[in-house]
Enzyme design. Structure first.
Site, PDB file in Angstrom:
ATOM      1  N   HIS A  18     -10.253   1.516   1.677  1.00 20.73           N
ATOM      2  CA  HIS A  18      -9.257   3.042   1.962  1.00 20.73           C
ATOM      3  C   HIS A  18     -11.011   3.910   2.483  1.00 20.73           C
ATOM      4  O   HIS A  18     -11.107   4.805   2.844  1.00 20.73           O
ATOM      5  CB  HIS A  18      -9.009   3.610   1.107  1.00 20.73           C
ATOM      6  CG  HIS A  18      -7.416   2.619   0.938  1.00 20.73           C
ATOM      7  ND1 HIS A  18      -6.478   2.858   2.173  1.00 20.73           N
ATOM      8  CD2 HIS A  18      -6.623   1.712   0.380  1.00 20.73           C
ATOM      9  CE1 HIS A  18      -5.687   2.169   1.924  1.00 20.73           C
ATOM     10  NE2 HIS A  18      -5.118   2.011   0.863  1.00 20.73           N
ATOM     11  N   HIS A  46      -9.425  -3.604  -2.353  1.00 26.99           N
ATOM     12  CA  HIS A  46      -8.350  -2.364  -1.862  1.00 26.99           C
ATOM     13  C   HIS A  46      -8.582  -1.750  -1.778  1.00 26.99           C
ATOM     14  O   HIS A  46      -8.360  -0.635  -0.480  1.00 26.99           O
ATOM     15  CB  HIS A  46      -6.632  -3.363  -2.058  1.00 26.99           C
ATOM     16  CG  HIS A  46      -6.163  -2.382  -1.054  1.00 26.99           C
ATOM     17  ND1 HIS A  46      -4.489  -2.988  -0.735  1.00 26.99           N
ATOM     18  CD2 HIS A  46      -5.547  -1.083  -1.173  1.00 26.99           C
ATOM     19  CE1 HIS A  46      -3.888  -1.785   0.161  1.00 26.99           C
ATOM     20  NE2 HIS A  46      -4.569  -1.253  -0.606  1.00 26.99           N
ATOM     21  N   GLU A  47      -8.951  -0.459  -2.587  1.00 28.68           N
ATOM     22  CA  GLU A  47      -9.248   0.713  -2.979  1.00 28.68           C
ATOM     23  C   GLU A  47     -10.220   1.226  -2.397  1.00 28.68           C
ATOM     24  O   GLU A  47     -10.673   1.825  -1.443  1.00 28.68           O
ATOM     25  CB  GLU A  47      -9.142   1.081  -3.931  1.00 28.68           C
ATOM     26  CG  GLU A  47      -7.609   0.808  -4.838  1.00 28.68           C
ATOM     27  CD  GLU A  47      -6.660   1.174  -4.019  1.00 28.68           C
ATOM     28  OE1 GLU A  47      -6.665   2.357  -3.191  1.00 28.68           O
ATOM     29  OE2 GLU A  47      -5.599   0.843  -4.174  1.00 28.68           O
ATOM     30  N   CYS A  81       0.785  -1.129   0.145  1.00 30.00           N
ATOM     31  CA  CYS A  81      -0.109  -0.186  -0.118  1.00 30.00           C
ATOM     32  C   CYS A  81       0.620   1.366  -0.079  1.00 30.00           C
ATOM     33  O   CYS A  81       2.571   1.171   0.661  1.00 30.00           O
ATOM     34  CB  CYS A  81      -1.098   0.352   1.235  1.00 30.00           C
ATOM     35  SG  CYS A  81      -2.315   1.169   1.452  1.00 30.00           S
TER      36      CYS A  81
HETATM   37  C1  4LI Z   1       7.026  -2.009 -10.940  1.00 32.60           C
HETATM   38  C2  4LI Z   1       5.835  -1.310 -11.664  1.00 32.60           C
HETATM   39  C3  4LI Z   1       5.418  -9.279  -4.717  1.00 32.60           C
HETATM   40  C4  4LI Z   1       5.424  -8.396  -3.851  1.00 32.60           C
HETATM   41  C5  4LI Z   1       4.316  -9.337  -5.925  1.00 32.60           C
HETATM   42  C6  4LI Z   1       5.797  -2.134 -10.586  1.00 32.60           C
HETATM   43  C7  4LI Z   1       4.820  -1.050 -12.571  1.00 32.60           C
HETATM   44  C8  4LI Z   1       4.352  -7.624  -3.622  1.00 32.60           C
HETATM   45  C9  4LI Z   1       3.245  -8.484  -5.303  1.00 32.60           C
HETATM   46  C10 4LI Z   1       4.369  -2.424 -10.649  1.00 32.60           C
HETATM   47  C11 4LI Z   1       3.210  -7.878  -3.957  1.00 32.60           C
HETATM   48  C12 4LI Z   1       4.082  -1.918 -11.753  1.00 32.60           C
HETATM   49  C13 4LI Z   1       1.763  -4.381  -6.585  1.00 32.60           C
HETATM   50  C14 4LI Z   1       0.104  -4.408  -4.701  1.00 32.60           C
HETATM   51  C15 4LI Z   1       1.039  -5.829  -4.572  1.00 32.60           C
HETATM   52  C16 4LI Z   1       4.011  -6.567  -2.158  1.00 32.60           C
HETATM   53  C17 4LI Z   1      -0.955  -1.053  -5.067  1.00 32.60           C
HETATM   54  C18 4LI Z   1       4.097  -4.409  -8.739  1.00 32.60           C
HETATM   55  C19 4LI Z   1       2.883  -2.267  -8.459  1.00 32.60           C
HETATM   56  C20 4LI Z   1       3.026  -5.525  -8.254  1.00 32.60           C
HETATM   57  C21 4LI Z   1       1.435  -2.911  -7.645  1.00 32.60           C
HETATM   58  C22 4LI Z   1      -2.734  -1.868  -4.422  1.00 32.60           C
HETATM   59  C23 4LI Z   1      -2.093  -4.586  -3.148  1.00 32.60           C
HETATM   60  C24 4LI Z   1      -1.610  -2.732  -4.781  1.00 32.60           C
HETATM   61  C25 4LI Z   1       1.552  -9.167  -6.401  1.00 32.60           C
HETATM   62  C26 4LI Z   1       3.562  -6.724   0.644  1.00 32.60           C
HETATM   63  C27 4LI Z   1       0.457  -0.631  -4.022  1.00 32.60           C
HETATM   64  N1  4LI Z   1       0.400  -4.245  -6.036  1.00 32.60           N
HETATM   65  N2  4LI Z   1       1.864  -5.788  -5.201  1.00 32.60           N
HETATM   66  N3  4LI Z   1       0.058  -5.825  -3.967  1.00 32.60           N
HETATM   67  N4  4LI Z   1       3.789  -3.070  -9.557  1.00 32.60           N
HETATM   68  N5  4LI Z   1       2.420  -4.341  -7.570  1.00 32.60           N
HETATM   69  N6  4LI Z   1      -1.067  -3.913  -4.306  1.00 32.60           N
HETATM   70  N7  4LI Z   1       1.567  -7.338  -3.785  1.00 32.60           N
HETATM   71  N8  4LI Z   1       4.011  -7.281  -0.682  1.00 32.60           N
HETATM   72  N9  4LI Z   1      -0.057  -1.428  -3.969  1.00 32.60           N
HETATM   73  O1  4LI Z   1       4.184  -5.622  -2.064  1.00 32.60           O
HETATM   74  O2  4LI Z   1      -0.562  -0.824  -5.539  1.00 32.60           O
HETATM   75  S1  4LI Z   1      -3.857  -3.729  -4.116  1.00 32.60           S
HETATM   76 CL1  4LI Z   1       2.144  -2.310 -12.403  1.00 32.60          CL
HETATM   77 NI    NI Z   2      -3.242   1.273  -0.425  1.00 39.00          NI
END
Ligand code: 4LI
Ligand code: NI
Length: 193
Positions: free
Chosen positions: A161, A157-158, A114
């Site tokens: 919030h 998730h959003e 997040c």
């Molecule tokens: C770089 C360029 C590993 C760790 C795998 C990265 C473009 C985690 C996952 C991204 C994890 C992009 C994401 C979310 C997770 C982890 C969110 C990478 C961005 C993967 C998005 C809202 C939860 C959303 C899958 C603690 C900021 N996003 N990974 N969770 N990506 N991203 N969430 N989990 N472990 N969070 O974070 O936007 S729902 Cl697209």
């Molecule tokens: Ni969040």
């Protein structure tokens, strides 16, 4: 332009409020915020822009995360297949509401991150695998969308919030990594038998 300096972090009271519903037409300040939030997500996913402005990559952000307690979220989920130019789902959702959902649950094998949480919180976050979400677009048109898997997780998730809920509230504190019965796991490498 929105940067990480605009994003409030856990402990800020706004993240625990129930956000207010919006009415149409949106005022110009709110319409601008909506566009800026979607732009932030695109910027955060662009390696050069993210590096230049020190943005953490995200696929979803909710207005309360920039200290606006209103029912508006932005989602920009890139397509999973390399070929496609089109994102899997990219929208601003106003007053989003989950109309129905699957009994089947899903979760991310690596947990959730997040933009408002500057630490890794390990644990399984159970989510509905499929949802039908109703929302208004920026013009005030009512939309209905069926989502599954990662885009469905992001929207849940959003929406959390908007209700003052953080992803870690959904982790079983006694056994954070235990998989609930019958849940499916996304992003897990295929395991050998
Ligand atoms: C770089 C360029 C590993 C760790 C795998 C990265 C473009 C985690 C996952 C991204 C994890 C992009 C994401 C979310 C997770 C982890 C969110 C990478 C961005 C993967 C998005 C809202 C939860 C959303 C899958 C603690 C900021 N996003 N990974 N969770 N990506 N991203 N969430 N989990 N472990 N969070 O974070 O936007 S729902 Cl697209
Ligand atoms: Ni969040």
């Amino acid at each position: 332009m929105i940067t990480m300096n605009d994003v409030i972090r856990e402990g800020h009271p706004t993240l625990r409020l129930t956000a207010e519903a919006l009415s149409f037409p949106l005022d110009s300040k709110t319409a601008k915020l909506a566009e800026d939030l979607l732009e932030f997500l695109k910027n955060s996913q662009d390696p050069e822009t993210a590096e230049e402005y020190d943005l953490r990559p995200g696929v979803g952000i909710a207005a309360p995360q920039v200290d606006r307690s209103i029912r508006l979220i932005a989602v920009h989920v890139p397509s999973s297949d390399e070929e496609s130019e089109e994102p899997e789902f990219s929208s601003v959702l106003v007053n989003p509401k989950i109309l129905s959902h699957s009994v089947q649950q899903t979760c991310l094998s690596d947990g959730e991150g997040c933009l408002s949480v500057d630490r890794e919180v390990p644990g399984i976050v159970p989510r509905h695998k499929r949802i039908t979400v109703e929302y208004y677009d920026l013009e005030g048109n009512k939309q209905k969308k069926r989502l599954r898997d990662f885009p469905a997780i992001v929207v849940q998730h959003e929406i959390d919030h908007l209700n003052g809920v953080m992803f870690y509230d959904r982790i079983d504190e006694d056994n954070p990594l235990a998989l609930p019965d019958g849940i499916d796991v996304l992003g897990a490498a295929p395991s050998e038998e």
